[in-house]
Design an enzyme around this catalytic site. Structure first.
Site, short mmCIF file in Angstrom:
data_model
loop_
_atom_site.label_atom_id
_atom_site.label_comp_id
_atom_site.label_asym_id
_atom_site.label_seq_id
_atom_site.Cartn_x
_atom_site.Cartn_y
_atom_site.Cartn_z
N GLY A 68 2.56 0.38 -5.48
CA GLY A 68 2.21 -1.01 -5.33
C GLY A 68 1.11 -1.20 -4.31
N ALA A 69 0.51 -2.38 -4.34
CA ALA A 69 -0.55 -2.69 -3.37
C ALA A 69 -0.30 -4.08 -2.82
CB ALA A 69 -1.93 -2.62 -4.04
N GLY A 70 0.94 -4.27 -2.35
CA GLY A 70 1.34 -5.55 -1.82
C GLY A 70 1.13 -5.66 -0.33
N LYS B 18 16.83 -2.18 12.96
CA LYS B 18 16.02 -3.13 12.22
C LYS B 18 16.88 -3.88 11.21
CE LYS B 18 12.14 -3.91 9.18
NZ LYS B 18 11.10 -3.40 8.27
N GLU C 127 16.40 -10.69 -1.56
CA GLU C 127 17.19 -9.46 -1.50
C GLU C 127 18.59 -9.72 -0.93
OE1 GLU C 127 14.17 -5.86 -0.80
OE2 GLU C 127 14.09 -7.35 0.79
N ASN D 175 13.32 -3.03 3.49
CA ASN D 175 14.29 -3.56 4.44
C ASN D 175 15.69 -3.10 4.05
OD1 ASN D 175 12.46 -5.03 6.05
ND2 ASN D 175 12.47 -6.73 4.60
N VAL E 144 2.85 -4.88 2.29
CA VAL E 144 3.19 -3.76 3.18
C VAL E 144 2.48 -2.48 2.74
CG1 VAL E 144 5.07 -2.29 4.01
CG2 VAL E 144 5.40 -4.76 3.85
N GLY E 145 2.75 -2.03 1.51
CA GLY E 145 2.12 -0.81 1.04
C GLY E 145 0.61 -0.92 1.00
#
Length: 309
Positions: A9-11, A186, A269, A103, A13-14
């Site tokens: 993916g290229a969202g 976290k 989530e 997460n 975060v990534g």
């Protein structure tokens, strides 16, 4: 020879951390869907960041295409995993390492079952970033930290090699021998932050500035830590105090990414974050009314989305 990275993916975060790797001259390819591929080919991978902007044109592949990689950065949402995991095996060799940046904790069970357990490292990140309607990655605060490591606490050769690849990136990336503890810390904070901001439909400020908001947050933290202690994981005595101090330090405008997704009408989530802990609580006959209230609110939201389809 340098490592070959595949970013799934290229969202927000990534795309950010993969982009910083690419910017530093590392060998990085993005696995994307056809719609995102067209967008990136036309406009580039655009980082709009308080730490420095960048427009990059990375190699892109889709499922079914050829290639094998040494490291896979996995930063999808938990509910996307069932659709993503079957695409990955064709891109892996015997020594490929998977670094999940999701997460929560429950995804480790899924990944361990799907791949050999020794392929799955621990990983986490702290970053406030989002994907704009134009597909740009908007990074709005100074934090851009990523940690990873062996879940057995050893500093392995592969971790050292991956860390070396990140050394020159414009991001705070560190190998950790305490990654399991860090992931649970976290998890506590994210469960708390996402819980209160979605339940009260508010950023942190008004919650923290009210007696009732503080009291609810304090009780929620205690319930979560009590539940976590039912596992065999490294839940230390200072978990609750540190989570509370972190809650008191974040800016008044802070919202969890889950709250931002909720405001956009996107999936959340709930089962992966709050639901996973409720399963532990139920199996140990713990009473968790605050956590249950948070979860019920999210499940009602999910039902509203379903009814609107």
């Amino acid at each position: 020879m340098g490592l070959k990275f595949l970013v799934v993916g290229a969202g927000a975060v990534g795309g950010y951390f993969g982009g910083r790797l690419l910017e530093a001259g590392e060998n990085v390819t993005f696995l994307v869907r056809s719609k995102r591929r067209k967008q990136l080919e036309q406009n580039g991978l655009v980082l709009q960041s308080v730490k420095g902007d960048a427009t990059l044109y990375p190699p892109l592949i889709e499922k079914g295409e050829a290639g094998t990689f040494d490291v896979i950065l996995l930063s999808t949402k938990a509910y996307q995993l069932p659709n993503v995991l079957p695409d990955l095996k064709d891109f892996m060799h015997n020594e490929t390492a998977v670094i999940p940046l999701l997460n929560g904790i429950g995804h480790l069970d899924t990944l361990d079952q799907y791949f050999n357990k020794d392929k799955v490292l621990g990983g986490l990140c702290f970053i406030e970033s989002t994907l704009t309607k134009d597909g740009h990655i908007l990074h709005t605060s100074s934090g851009h930290r990523l940690s990873f490591g062996e879940r057995n606490g050893k500093l392995s050769e592969r971790v050292e090699r991956i860390a070396a690849s990140f050394e020159k990136t414009n991001a705070d990336v560190q190998a950790s021998i305490h990654i399991s503890e860090a992931m649970w810390r976290k998890y506590l904070f994210i469960t708390t932050l996402s819980g209160i901001t979605t339940l009260f439909n508010s950023p942190v400020g008004p919650i923290r500035n009210s007696h009732e908001g503080q009291a609810f947050t304090d009780q929620l933290i205690e319930e979560i830590v009590t539940t976590m202690r039912q596992t065999d994981e490294p839940i230390k005595d200072d978990f609750a105090d540190k989570a509370w101090r972190q809650f008191m330090k974040v800016s008044e405008e802070t919202k969890a990414s889950m709250q931002k997704d909720k405001e956009k009408g996107l999936p959340v989530e709930a089962d992966h974050i709050q639901g996973y802990l409720l399963q532990i609580a139920e199996s140990n006959e713990l009473s968790t009314p605050y956590l249950q209230a948070v979860y019920a609110n999210l499940k009602v939201y999910e039902q509203m989305r379903k009814d609107a389809d």
